[in-house]
Write a protein that holds these residues in place. Structure first.
Motif, short mmCIF file in Angstrom:
data_model
loop_
_atom_site.label_atom_id
_atom_site.label_comp_id
_atom_site.label_asym_id
_atom_site.label_seq_id
_atom_site.Cartn_x
_atom_site.Cartn_y
_atom_site.Cartn_z
N GLY A 159 0.80 -1.22 0.00
CA GLY A 159 0.00 0.00 0.00
C GLY A 159 0.83 1.27 0.00
N LYS A 160 2.12 1.16 0.23
CA LYS A 160 2.99 2.34 0.21
C LYS A 160 3.46 2.60 -1.22
CE LYS A 160 4.86 1.95 4.90
NZ LYS A 160 6.10 1.88 5.71
N THR A 161 3.79 3.86 -1.50
CA THR A 161 4.38 4.17 -2.80
C THR A 161 5.86 3.81 -2.74
OG1 THR A 161 5.00 6.42 -2.18
CG2 THR A 161 2.79 6.10 -3.11
N SER A 193 5.75 7.31 -7.61
CA SER A 193 4.47 7.24 -6.92
C SER A 193 3.79 5.88 -7.10
CB SER A 193 3.54 8.35 -7.41
OG SER A 193 3.34 8.24 -8.82
N VAL A 195 2.41 2.41 -6.49
CA VAL A 195 1.99 1.80 -5.24
C VAL A 195 2.42 0.33 -5.21
CG1 VAL A 195 0.01 1.16 -3.79
CG2 VAL A 195 0.03 3.36 -5.00
N GLU A 197 1.85 -3.25 -4.42
CA GLU A 197 0.67 -4.06 -4.20
C GLU A 197 1.05 -5.44 -3.65
OE1 GLU A 197 -1.25 -4.16 -7.98
OE2 GLU A 197 -1.46 -1.97 -8.11
#
Length: 238
Positions: A159-161, A193, A195, A197
């Motif tokens: 969930g983080k970039t 940017s 993400v 997954e």
């Protein structure tokens, strides 16, 4: 056009030929086994059946401007050393030779080999990291201290970039590609940017200990407490 000679069609030599046949390279093959030479003769530029690979024979069949020579003479240690030396004296710049042991490899280097292949060792270096961590999907050693690997996205990074993950700052690894699933092609990383997954697979590069630290979920500071050289005993022979 790239021209390559494969001298000796052992298991390694045959695999090289089979891979190169799929490219645009021009191949010259030499071996004493008629059956093996016959198998490939229609797929290569020149094929020679010869028992004694002498300096005179090599000069007759191998162009001096050849791009590379691959030597795989199996258990014929003395022959592989002599052939390597003949190629070196002919001025061949790129000589890749399969070695049977450390001692064999050292002699081959002395007589002119530019790269030594240790099949069992190379396989071990590839497999060992995969056994040590379920995070690794593939691993390729590029030098004694540097590798590239396919790794899973860890739970704490989901969930983080890419920027937020701090992979370079915290672990010393660079993401050079990714794929959404195992059966998909690798894509370039175009945006910081992007993400991360859950099912994403990252192609990363870095020092051995940096990639190992990521797999063990340790930061750069934490990994500094260990020597980070679990593969060095294998790589010493490279």
């Amino acid at each position: 056009m790239t021209t390559i000679a494969v001298i000796g069609l052992g298991s390694f030599g045959c695999r090289i030929v089979e891979e190169l046949i799929e490219t645009q390279a021009e191949l010259i093959i030499l071996d004493r086994d008629r059956e093996i030479v016959e198998k490939y003769k229609n797929s290569v530029v020149n094929a020679y059946i010869t028992d004694a690979i002498s300096e005179e024979t090599l000069k007759k069949v191998i162009p001096l401007d050849i791009n590379a020579a691959i030597v795989d003479l199996g258990s014929q240690l003395e022959s592989s050393i002599l052939v390597t030396n003949h190629l070196k004296k002919m001025g061949i710049q790129n000589i890749v030779v399969k070695a049977r042991s450390d001692e064999h490899g050292e002699i081959l280097k002395l007589v002119g080999a530019t790269k030594i292949i240790y099949p069992d060792l190379d396989a071990a270096i590839h497999v060992v990291p995969l056994l040590l961590s379920s995070t690794f999907l593939s691993y390729m050693q590029l030098s004694e201290n540097f590798a590239i690997a396919e790794v899973k996205v860890r739970k704490d990074l989901e969930g983080k970039t890419l920027v937020e993950s701090l992979l370079r700052q915290s672990y010393g690894i660079n993401v050079i590609g990714y794929r959404k699933k195992e059966d998909m092609e690798i894509q370039n990383v175009s945006m910081p940017s992007m993400v991360l997954e859950p099912d994403m697979i990252l192609l990363v590069s870095g020092e051995n200990q940096s990639i190992q630290a990521y797999s063990e979920q340790k930061s750069m500071e934490e990994k500094g407490k260990k020597d980070g050289k679990i593969f060095k005993h294998l790589l010493r022979r490279k």
